[in-house]
Design an enzyme around this catalytic site. Sequence first.
Site, short mmCIF file in Angstrom:
data_model
loop_
_atom_site.label_atom_id
_atom_site.label_comp_id
_atom_site.label_asym_id
_atom_site.label_seq_id
_atom_site.Cartn_x
_atom_site.Cartn_y
_atom_site.Cartn_z
CB SER A 11 -0.88 0.01 1.05
OG SER A 11 -1.71 -1.21 0.97
CD1 TRP A 12 5.40 4.04 3.07
CD2 TRP A 12 3.64 4.77 2.28
NE1 TRP A 12 5.45 4.86 3.56
CE2 TRP A 12 4.71 5.99 2.78
CE3 TRP A 12 2.60 5.44 1.74
CZ2 TRP A 12 4.64 7.29 2.77
CZ3 TRP A 12 2.53 7.28 2.36
CH2 TRP A 12 3.24 7.32 2.38
CE LYS A 105 6.22 5.42 8.49
NZ LYS A 105 5.41 6.54 8.90
CB ALA A 137 -1.00 3.83 2.32
CE LYS A 188 4.92 5.20 12.72
NZ LYS A 188 3.76 3.98 12.48
CG ASP A 241 4.65 8.18 11.61
OD1 ASP A 241 3.20 8.44 11.51
OD2 ASP A 241 5.31 7.38 11.46
CG ASN A 253 1.53 -0.98 13.98
OD1 ASN A 253 1.24 -2.40 14.43
ND2 ASN A 253 1.70 -0.35 12.68
CD GLU A 278 6.81 -3.32 8.90
OE1 GLU A 278 7.67 -3.78 10.06
OE2 GLU A 278 6.83 -3.39 8.05
#
Length: 335
Positions: A11-12, A105, A137, A188, A241, A253, A278
């Site tokens: 997606s990103w 990330k 995204a 994060k 973020d 997340n 992630e």
Amino acid sequence: MGSVSIIGSGSWGIALSALLHNNGHRVTVWSAFEAESEALRTTRQLKTLPGLVLPEDMEFTTDLEAAMSDRDLLVTASPSIYVRGVARQMRPYCRDGQIIVNVAKGIEEETLMTLSGVLGEELPMANVAVLSGPSHAEEVCRGLPTTCVTGARDRATAEFVQNCFMSPVFRVYTSPDILGIELGAALKNVIALAAGIADGLGYGDNTKAALITRGIYEITRLGIAMGGRVETFGGLSGIGDLIVTCASMHSRNRRAGILIGKGYTMEAAMNEVQMVVEGVYSAKAGLALGKKYGIDLPIIEEVNHVLFDGKPAKDAVGDLMLRHRTDETASAKWE
């Protein structure tokens, strides 16, 4: 304008490919999977980004050598757990001085290296930069105003990346603090898991605000101990973020955390989200870094207990609330 290849078709990566194409660049997207590449080539769409139609002159390939040949910029957008493996595949085709901007990330669990460190180790001939910030995204591909920060070893590289991505809807700042940017971006996600868990337990705004505030405090203390700059953690890749990832349902997340708070196991939550979470992969690495540098990370520690030790989420919150009494900031001194 230049030629850019996106290494990774999630997606990103696809959202950034659309942005870069709109900026006038010639864009190629590399995927490790022929079926995925063919689907993008024929449908011009990605199911996780509904409404985005990719232009006809955007190229899709599984030929890594062709994707990397004579490119002004390479954008590595693979999930963090695959970055080293993809970088090894890239090595034979990477030219000296090739500018690579990493947008993934995470922290490598086995080595505790940031992803730019992984890329630098596997591709020592390249000039590696990073791009990060509050940037879902789903919103970038719709052209909603977004700001990010790019970090590089020298100003010229940072400004080159800035110029490639900058647009009327995508503002990019520059910074020399690659380490700080990457630590904020990776950790994060762990705090966002905690925020989601709190949501799943039915807790409210007070709890969310506490997790965000104390979470950035943990990240900042560790980041400074590792050599990051304090101002980075108060910026886009730090608190910016963190806020967006803890608050938005676009955040995988947070979504996984909500499910865990409702009683799902970590594995079941990841299967339900159906995307790479992630924070699960950065949680152990974050805790290990805290131990290595002697920094107490109570939220990250409790997230690890919930994810990997079977600790009930409600008990983890209770233990956070009943920790030993302390000052808010270690640097504040009484008269």
